[in-house]
Design a protein around this motif. Structure first.
Motif: not given
Length: 252
Positions: A95-97, A104-106, A138-143
């Motif tokens: 996990e990366v809070p 992260f991906l970019r 919207a998953f992309s905006q989760r930690s």
């Protein structure tokens, strides 16, 4: 043409009783357009192989080489290995809070390619990769991995694989904790990657069920820190029927 060559790799790990040999001379070659599956019982060294290739500091390399297109990965830092074209999907993604999946991906893509992807096309690419893994945009905006189910973590790993587009993917028990629907989605993602030109896949698993969906070119039975036997689909069928007993007895 990409090639991952593991040559007589020997690895130890520090324990309370001193260094313990885990890998005892592993030799394996994954060529472009090949999928290799490593199967073996708990404690045989499968995950150690994956993390040693990737550069985990817990493991000490005591012998051998790991070459990617002729370059020794063992001489590189972890980030240099990723830039060289190696990808590791972890059995237990961390996990990366506070860091969103999108950021992260970019950041990862920028580090690997040496330049940032164009934002307009990148958002489209990310949403497309998530959609293929049955994940909402919207998953992309989760930690990263925070509060994710087991299936979401593994589907997210394959979305990363899709976007980062490495030369060789090492997938450490990517099927663990998945129900049948998630297993099919993850398997489809692996197959899409494997079908790209000049890609190699090293799939580490306990179970033959993922091999119903991802058809490896070679299956390697891993016992006691070594490759005990290599074969094709018939070897997977034997393991399904009889387990690892024959190989464990031979290794004693």
């Amino acid at each position: 043409m990409s090639k991952l060559e593991i040559k007589d790799l020997k690895v130890t790990v520090e324990t309370e009783d001193g260094p313990k040999d885990i890998l005892k001379g592993v030799t394996l070659t994954i060529n472009s357009n090949e999928t290799h599956a490593i199967m073996g019982p708990n404690g045989s060294g499968k995950s150690t192989l994956a993390y040693s290739i990737a550069g985990h500091p817990k493991y000490t390399i005591t012998g051998g080489e790991v070459l990617l297109d002729g370059e020794n990965l063992l001489d590189m830092s972890v980030d240099e290995r990723a830039k060289a074209g190696l990808f590791l999907a972890m059995q237990y993604p961390v996990e990366v809070p506070g860091v969103s999946v999108a950021n992260f991906l970019r950041t990862a893509k920028t580090a690997i390619d040496g330049e940032a992807p164009k934002l307009r096309t990148w958002i489209k690419d990310v949403n497309g990769a998530l959609e293929k893994m049955n994940l909402d945009p919207a998953f992309s905006q989760r930690s990263v991995n925070e509060g994710f189910s087991g299936g979401e973590k593994k589907r997210s790993e394959i979305a990363q694989l899709d976007l980062l587009d490495p030369k060789v993917a090492v997938l450490d028990e990517i099927d663990s904790g998945l129900d049948i629907d998630a297993l099919k989605v993850v398997s489809d993602g692996i197959n899409r990657f494997a079908e790209r030109d000049d890609k190699g896949v090293l799939l580490i698993t306990h179970y033959t069920r993922i091999l119903r969906y991802v058809k490896p070119d070679y299956i390697h039975v891993f016992v006691n820190g070594r490759v005990a036997e290599t074969g094709g689909s018939e070897l997977g069928e034997e393991l399904e029927a009889n387990g690892y007993d024959r190989f464990l007895k031979a290794s004693v």
